[in-house]
Design a protein around this motif. Structure first.
Motif, PDB file in Angstrom:
ATOM      1  N   ASP A  98       5.558  64.077  26.140  1.00 47.27           N
ATOM      2  CA  ASP A  98       4.215  63.393  25.859  1.00 47.27           C
ATOM      3  C   ASP A  98       4.452  62.033  24.975  1.00 47.27           C
ATOM      4  N   PRO A  99       3.428  61.235  24.879  1.00 49.32           N
ATOM      5  CA  PRO A  99       3.499  60.104  24.415  1.00 49.32           C
ATOM      6  C   PRO A  99       4.097  59.986  22.907  1.00 49.32           C
ATOM      7  N   ASP A 100       4.291  61.234  22.115  1.00 52.26           N
ATOM      8  CA  ASP A 100       4.727  61.171  20.858  1.00 52.26           C
ATOM      9  C   ASP A 100       6.131  61.436  20.823  1.00 52.26           C
ATOM     10  N   THR A 101       6.721  61.596  21.897  1.00 55.42           N
ATOM     11  CA  THR A 101       8.094  62.039  22.195  1.00 55.42           C
ATOM     12  C   THR A 101       8.979  60.815  22.370  1.00 55.42           C
ATOM     13  N   VAL A 102      10.005  60.819  21.880  1.00 55.52           N
ATOM     14  CA  VAL A 102      10.992  59.786  21.686  1.00 55.52           C
ATOM     15  C   VAL A 102      12.158  60.028  22.530  1.00 55.52           C
ATOM     16  N   LEU A 103      12.450  59.318  23.604  1.00 53.96           N
ATOM     17  CA  LEU A 103      13.430  59.326  24.600  1.00 53.96           C
ATOM     18  C   LEU A 103      14.649  58.810  24.244  1.00 53.96           C
ATOM     19  N   VAL A 104      15.775  58.971  23.964  1.00 53.96           N
ATOM     20  CA  VAL A 104      17.043  58.327  23.694  1.00 53.96           C
ATOM     21  C   VAL A 104      18.078  58.459  24.677  1.00 53.96           C
ATOM     22  N   THR A 105      18.547  57.279  25.006  1.00 54.74           N
ATOM     23  CA  THR A 105      19.477  57.117  26.158  1.00 54.74           C
ATOM     24  C   THR A 105      20.948  56.766  25.317  1.00 54.74           C
TER      25      THR A 105
END
Length: 222
Positions: free
Chosen positions: A94-101
């Protein structure tokens, strides 16, 4: 905070899971395409931490389920699995999720390892293209020697470069990195700088390969 490690059964996923569980009180969710493997590795991590007197909250799920429950999702998979993994979990973000690579594209020849960016320009850009438009992508944890990092007896004095276009998301990842003992997060700017950060990884591996006693090489900026 709930941190999901999609690909949390691999080298860097294991290292981050153990370090966060050891140094913080965050709930750690181990993700895998095979939920049984995820549950098995989560049990291994809990056993390791329990032997050190740490009561950790680590559970295993399929990648999609782990991502669905998390505030921060680290896509701890090789670059060639990144798009498939992000697309598989995309509707759970969702828009509050932070996706880290932390992924890096590399190729090997007789001379050693070389940075191999995708057509998008960097693996982080590839991740951002695959992610939902309203999900913020942050790059971090690229240049860490995973084997040493997973050894909780090993002290580290390393820097990790953090980059992204969403300042709030980058702050969250910076705080999470800073909670790991011996790890210092440094701001490397926006996603446009991803290539410069990712390219450090094959350089470090090549230096480690050609210099005795440097197999657990990390970086520290002075």
């Amino acid at each position: 905070m709930r941190i999901a490690l999609c690909g949390g059964t691999g080298d860097i996923g294991e290292a981050l899971a153990l370090r966060w569980a050891y140094d913080t009180d965050h709930e750690i969710l181990i993700g895998s395409r095979d939920p049984e493997r995820a549950r098995g590795k989560a049990e291994e991590y809990v056993t390791e931490l329990d032997s050190r007197g740490v009561e950790a909250d680590v559970k295993g799920f399929a990648n999609e389920m782990a991502a669905d429950r998390a505030d921060v999702v680290v896509v701890a998979v090789p670059a060639y699995h990144l798009v498939d993994t992000v697309e598989a979990i995309g509707d759970r973000l969702d828009p509050d999720t932070v996706l880290v690579t932390p992924a890096v594209g590399m190729k090997r020849d007789d001379s050693g390892l070389h940075y191999n960016p995708p057509s998008a320009g960097s693996v982080a850009a590839l991740c951002a293209d695959a992610a939902p438009d309203d999900v913020s992508v942050v790059g971090a944890f690229h240049n860490l020697a995973a084997g040493r990092f997973a050894d909780l007896d090993a002290e580290v004095e390393w820097d990790t470069l953090v980059f992204g276009d969403d300042a709030d998301a980058k702050d969250i990842v910076t705080l999470l990195a800073d909670e790991i003992e011996g790890l210092r997060p440094l701001d490397a700017g926006g996603l446009a700088n991803a290539g410069e950060v990712e390219a450090l990884t094959p350089l470090l591996i090549n230096v480690a390969m050609h210099n005795e006693g440097m197999n657990d090489l990390g970086v520290r900026f002075q």
